[in-house]
Design a protein around this motif. Structure first.
Motif, PDB file in Angstrom:
ATOM      1  N   ILE A  45      -0.916   0.538  -6.247  1.00  0.00           N
ATOM      2  CA  ILE A  45      -1.541   1.006  -5.022  1.00  0.00           C
ATOM      3  C   ILE A  45      -0.444   1.744  -4.089  1.00  0.00           C
ATOM      4  N   VAL A  46       0.837   0.969  -4.164  1.00  0.00           N
ATOM      5  CA  VAL A  46       1.931   1.658  -3.448  1.00  0.00           C
ATOM      6  C   VAL A  46       2.156   3.206  -3.932  1.00  0.00           C
ATOM      7  N   ARG A  47       2.275   3.160  -5.384  1.00  0.00           N
ATOM      8  CA  ARG A  47       2.488   4.499  -6.121  1.00  0.00           C
ATOM      9  C   ARG A  47       1.605   5.601  -5.768  1.00  0.00           C
ATOM     10  N   LYS A  48       0.291   5.240  -5.425  1.00  0.00           N
ATOM     11  CA  LYS A  48      -0.601   6.364  -4.926  1.00  0.00           C
ATOM     12  C   LYS A  48      -0.342   6.714  -3.484  1.00  0.00           C
TER      13      LYS A  48
ATOM     14  N   ILE B 250       2.565   6.397  -1.753  1.00  0.00           N
ATOM     15  CA  ILE B 250       3.842   7.217  -1.254  1.00  0.00           C
ATOM     16  C   ILE B 250       3.835   8.662  -1.247  1.00  0.00           C
ATOM     17  N   PRO B 251       3.142   9.525  -1.954  1.00  0.00           N
ATOM     18  CA  PRO B 251       3.146  11.028  -1.628  1.00  0.00           C
ATOM     19  C   PRO B 251       2.237  11.162  -0.243  1.00  0.00           C
ATOM     20  N   LEU B 252       1.266  10.461  -0.121  1.00  0.00           N
ATOM     21  CA  LEU B 252       0.539  10.521   1.097  1.00  0.00           C
ATOM     22  C   LEU B 252       1.442  10.259   2.310  1.00  0.00           C
ATOM     23  N   PHE B 253       2.232   9.309   2.552  1.00  0.00           N
ATOM     24  CA  PHE B 253       3.003   8.827   3.447  1.00  0.00           C
ATOM     25  C   PHE B 253       4.065  10.009   3.673  1.00  0.00           C
TER      26      PHE B 253
ATOM     27  N   THR C 271      -5.672  12.359   6.249  1.00  0.00           N
ATOM     28  CA  THR C 271      -4.576  12.122   5.297  1.00  0.00           C
ATOM     29  C   THR C 271      -4.246  10.172   5.794  1.00  0.00           C
ATOM     30  N   MET C 272      -4.270  10.163   7.008  1.00  0.00           N
ATOM     31  CA  MET C 272      -3.911   8.707   7.351  1.00  0.00           C
ATOM     32  C   MET C 272      -5.018   7.770   7.040  1.00  0.00           C
ATOM     33  N   ILE C 273      -6.273   8.342   7.238  1.00  0.00           N
ATOM     34  CA  ILE C 273      -7.416   7.574   6.706  1.00  0.00           C
ATOM     35  C   ILE C 273      -7.353   7.105   5.274  1.00  0.00           C
ATOM     36  N   LYS C 274      -6.801   8.203   4.464  1.00  0.00           N
ATOM     37  CA  LYS C 274      -6.763   7.887   2.906  1.00  0.00           C
ATOM     38  C   LYS C 274      -5.681   7.088   2.771  1.00  0.00           C
ATOM     39  N   VAL C 275      -4.731   7.159   3.496  1.00  0.00           N
ATOM     40  CA  VAL C 275      -3.419   6.129   3.212  1.00  0.00           C
ATOM     41  C   VAL C 275      -4.178   4.862   3.610  1.00  0.00           C
ATOM     42  N   ASN C 276      -4.670   4.664   4.656  1.00  0.00           N
ATOM     43  CA  ASN C 276      -5.222   3.378   5.105  1.00  0.00           C
ATOM     44  C   ASN C 276      -6.092   2.556   4.414  1.00  0.00           C
ATOM     45  N   LYS C 277      -6.906   3.662   4.022  1.00  0.00           N
ATOM     46  CA  LYS C 277      -8.057   3.226   3.095  1.00  0.00           C
ATOM     47  C   LYS C 277      -7.432   2.394   1.758  1.00  0.00           C
ATOM     48  N   LEU C 278      -6.396   3.380   1.145  1.00  0.00           N
ATOM     49  CA  LEU C 278      -5.904   3.057   0.035  1.00  0.00           C
ATOM     50  C   LEU C 278      -5.130   1.468   0.304  1.00  0.00           C
ATOM     51  N   MET C 279      -4.466   1.589   1.447  1.00  0.00           N
ATOM     52  CA  MET C 279      -3.705   0.114   1.844  1.00  0.00           C
ATOM     53  C   MET C 279      -4.837  -1.069   2.081  1.00  0.00           C
ATOM     54  N   ALA C 280      -5.755  -0.688   2.626  1.00  0.00           N
ATOM     55  CA  ALA C 280      -6.845  -1.714   3.021  1.00  0.00           C
ATOM     56  C   ALA C 280      -7.097  -2.483   1.521  1.00  0.00           C
ATOM     57  N   TYR C 281      -7.136  -1.984   0.587  1.00  0.00           N
ATOM     58  CA  TYR C 281      -7.607  -2.601  -0.676  1.00  0.00           C
ATOM     59  C   TYR C 281      -6.386  -3.743  -1.056  1.00  0.00           C
ATOM     60  N   LEU C 282      -5.228  -3.306  -0.368  1.00  0.00           N
ATOM     61  CA  LEU C 282      -4.141  -4.586  -0.955  1.00  0.00           C
ATOM     62  C   LEU C 282      -4.344  -5.921  -0.506  1.00  0.00           C
TER      63      LEU C 282
ATOM     64  N   VAL D 238       7.432  -7.444   0.120  1.00  0.00           N
ATOM     65  CA  VAL D 238       8.049  -6.527  -0.736  1.00  0.00           C
ATOM     66  C   VAL D 238       7.165  -5.078  -0.951  1.00  0.00           C
ATOM     67  N   SER D 239       5.995  -5.432  -1.135  1.00  0.00           N
ATOM     68  CA  SER D 239       4.988  -4.195  -1.186  1.00  0.00           C
ATOM     69  C   SER D 239       4.966  -3.286   0.144  1.00  0.00           C
ATOM     70  N   MET D 240       4.855  -4.098   1.338  1.00  0.00           N
ATOM     71  CA  MET D 240       4.651  -3.517   2.581  1.00  0.00           C
ATOM     72  C   MET D 240       6.208  -2.707   2.864  1.00  0.00           C
ATOM     73  N   MET D 241       7.273  -3.172   2.281  1.00  0.00           N
ATOM     74  CA  MET D 241       8.441  -2.458   2.384  1.00  0.00           C
ATOM     75  C   MET D 241       8.313  -1.326   1.485  1.00  0.00           C
ATOM     76  N   PHE D 242       7.930  -1.436   0.406  1.00  0.00           N
ATOM     77  CA  PHE D 242       7.755  -0.112  -0.415  1.00  0.00           C
ATOM     78  C   PHE D 242       6.900   0.880  -0.022  1.00  0.00           C
ATOM     79  N   VAL D 243       5.823   0.507   0.920  1.00  0.00           N
ATOM     80  CA  VAL D 243       4.660   1.258   1.518  1.00  0.00           C
ATOM     81  C   VAL D 243       5.420   2.037   2.722  1.00  0.00           C
ATOM     82  N   LEU D 244       6.436   1.300   3.480  1.00  0.00           N
ATOM     83  CA  LEU D 244       7.035   1.922   4.661  1.00  0.00           C
ATOM     84  C   LEU D 244       8.406   2.720   4.573  1.00  0.00           C
TER      85      LEU D 244
END
Length: 576
Positions: free
Chosen positions: A173-176, A178-181, A228-239, A289-295
């Motif tokens: 999830i984080v790997r997908k 990162i480019p969006l962030f 873009t932000m919706i796409k990121v948040n949708k992705l993170m919503a799965y987490l 740790v995953s939240m750190m990798f996201v931010l």
């Protein structure tokens, strides 16, 4: 981002205190399940009430200690991060203040604002999380594994299966994401640019009925960022649902297999309860740790942009050692075969310009649009540096004079009148900070501004709105001229500063200026012949070169370009 964190040095003791408190908080949280295990195994099973009260008291003390450490850690980490943000904003602003116009052209004003505000805020927020989580997450994970193994090594096999699965899902999830962030910051830049243009150019937009077009531009930039932000948040919503599902399934597995081991008398009930809590701590640490990798990727993108500003060295710098020798001249200007090109331009903006402007004289510069008039005078206060040739002030190359010292000699009125929020008196005093009320009023009288100021309700204490929107174009120009005059400078530069004035006010202002600037060098850039025709020297520019130099009468006889300008503006009676 690590490079940026070197600026944390002034806050190192706050950082150390925050990390130490987080360390003790982690120890407290790791110790609590063991105490609870002891209560169940010894106190509850054996019915020893005194033991339950004793260990329960210890648990309460440890919990209070952990809470105190958590509050202290949050306080110190927030103080360090906020101090770092404040320090960084100050450093960026001070560094940018030394930029020449060339650096501003490269980065862009909208991007500069985003980098100073939004980008630094992103790094600041991640710093708080890093100080809290970077130590806590590894400690909770490693400590949790050690404590879980100490309770029951066999049951740890459940974690051996669950943790890699959870880590793989988080990583995917984080790997997908990162480019969006990384792209979000650029989209914020774009939104800022469109919004800034829309607000500053509102008069033009309305006058040409382009509101719908600008609204569409803003909507496109806004939609792009939002999507873009919706796409990121949708992705993170799965987490979180996935993590919770795995945690709940692992809890079921631990209770199932733990129950079997209790039944086989290989494990105590208290140990199973402690093991379950340690398993939750391990998995929550992975989520941290995953939240750190996201931010971190978004903050890293912001850090790169901030470092880009801080690493950008101004093209125009003061000499390391001033080569300027004291001169008896005051306000003398000389251009010696000066050529200048804007970065990336195919043709020079001005080329092979040579002239002399003496104190007590008015030198006017006239020419068609794009002939290089404003560029030429921007070389005097070193807004840009010459490509070849020399610009001399008082017989000294301007590159050998410290910028502050050089600009102290000059009263500059830009082509676009700029006013600042504050009172009228504050705006005039911008030219001379310690100017008395009498000096401010005298400068306003010379600039023909006293009349309209006196008609305002609060006079010189009347407030100027942002960008000077509550005064007219002509009033803005007169206040800008007053700001330059209050300096009592050696050199006055008026860059097309009379264009918004009516002919009567223009004539009165020039007459008042002549008496006021008898000992100073005056340079006037103008489009109107009537503004320059009485100058001691007129320089005619055509296609970046000097087409003629002389008085009005001399140029009428010798310069075709000047004659053409005159005939296009004046009637035969006025010319005669």
């Amino acid at each position: 981002m690590i490079k940026l964190f070197r600026h944390l040095k002034p806050y190192k003791w706050l950082v150390i205190a925050a990390m130490a408190l987080v360390f003790f908080q982690s120890l407290a949280e790791l110790y609590l399940p063991t105490l609870m295990s002891d209560i169940v195994n010894t106190g509850v099973v054996k019915g020893d009430t005194a033991y339950i009260w004793k260990i329960g008291g210890y648990m309460l003390l440890v919990a209070i200690g952990g809470m105190a450490c958590a509050i202290g850690g949050s306080f110190f980490s927030s103080k360090a991060a906020m101090g770092f943000g404040k320090s960084m904003r100050g450093k960026v602003f001070n560094h940018v203040s030394n930029f020449s116009l060339e650096e501003f052209d490269k980065i862009g004003t909208a991007s500069m604002i985003t980098r100073t505000t939004n980008d630094i805020t992103q790094v600041q927020q991640v710093l708080i999380m890093m100080l809290r989580m970077m130590m806590m997450a590894p400690m909770m994970c490693i400590g949790g594994v050690i404590m879980a193994v100490s309770k029951d090594a066999t049951l740890t096999l459940v974690l051996v299966v669950v943790i890699p699965v959870l880590a793989a899902i988080i990583f995917g999830i984080v790997r997908k994401g990162i480019p969006l962030f990384k792209s979000i910051q650029k989209k914020i830049d774009r939104l800022n640019l469109v919004m800034r243009e829309g607000l500053t150019g509102i008069r033009v937009i309305r006058s040409f009925n382009r509101i719908e077009h600008e609204t569409q531009r803003f909507d496109e930039a806004n939609r792009d960022l939002t999507n873009t932000m919706i796409k990121v948040n949708k992705l993170m919503a799965y987490l979180m649902p996935v993590v919770m599902l795995i945690m709940n399934l692992s809890s079921v597995a631990i209770i199932w297999f733990g129950g079997l081991r209790i039944d086989a008398e290989k494990m105590a009930v208290g140990d199973l309860m402690a093991f379950l809590q340690y398993a939750m701590q391990i998995m929550f640490s992975l989520v941290m740790v995953s939240m750190m990798f996201v931010l971190i990727p978004r903050a890293s993108a912001s850090a790169v942009r901030i470092n880009e500003v801080l690493d950008m060295e101004p093209v125009i710098e003061d000499p390391a050692q001033s080569n300027a020798k004291s001169s008896s001249m005051r306000g003398h200007i000389e251009f010696q075969d000066v050529t200048f090109s804007y970065p990336g331009a195919e043709q020079p903006a001005v080329q092979n310009i040579s002239f002399i402007a003496n104190p007590g004289e008015t030198t006017a510069i006239i020419g068609g649009t794009g002939s290089g008039k404003s560029t030429m005078i921007n070389l005097i206060p070193r807004f840009y540096d010459v490509e070849s040739g020399r610009v001399l002030v008082d017989g000294i190359d301007v590159r050998d004079i410290p910028q502050h010292e050089l600009r102290q000699k000059i009263g500059f009125v830009p082509q676009k009148a700029v006013l600042f929020t504050g009172t009228i008196a504050d705006n005039i005093r911008y030219g001379k900070e310690d100017a008395t009320d009498e000096e401010v009023q005298y400068a306003a009288e010379i600039a023909q501004a006293a009349g309209f100021i006196s008609r305002m309700e609060d006079g010189y204490d009347s407030q100027i709105a942002q960008g000077g929107t509550n005064v007219s174009g002509g009033q803005k120009q007169r206040l800008s001229i007053a700001r330059a005059l209050v300096r009592d400078a050696e050199i006055y530069i008026f860059d097309d500063s009379f264009s918004a004035l009516d002919f009567k006010t223009d004539a009165k202002l020039r007459a008042a200026l002549k008496n006021e600037t008898k000992e100073s060098t005056v340079l006037i850039v103008a489009q109107r012949v009537s503004t320059v025709m009485n100058a001691d020297r007129i320089i005619v520019l055509n296609e970046s070169k000097v087409a003629g130099v002389g008085t009005h009468h001399e140029l009428m006889e010798t310069c075709d370009v000047y004659r053409e300008i005159v005939y296009s503006q004046l009637s035969e009676e006025e010319i005669a």
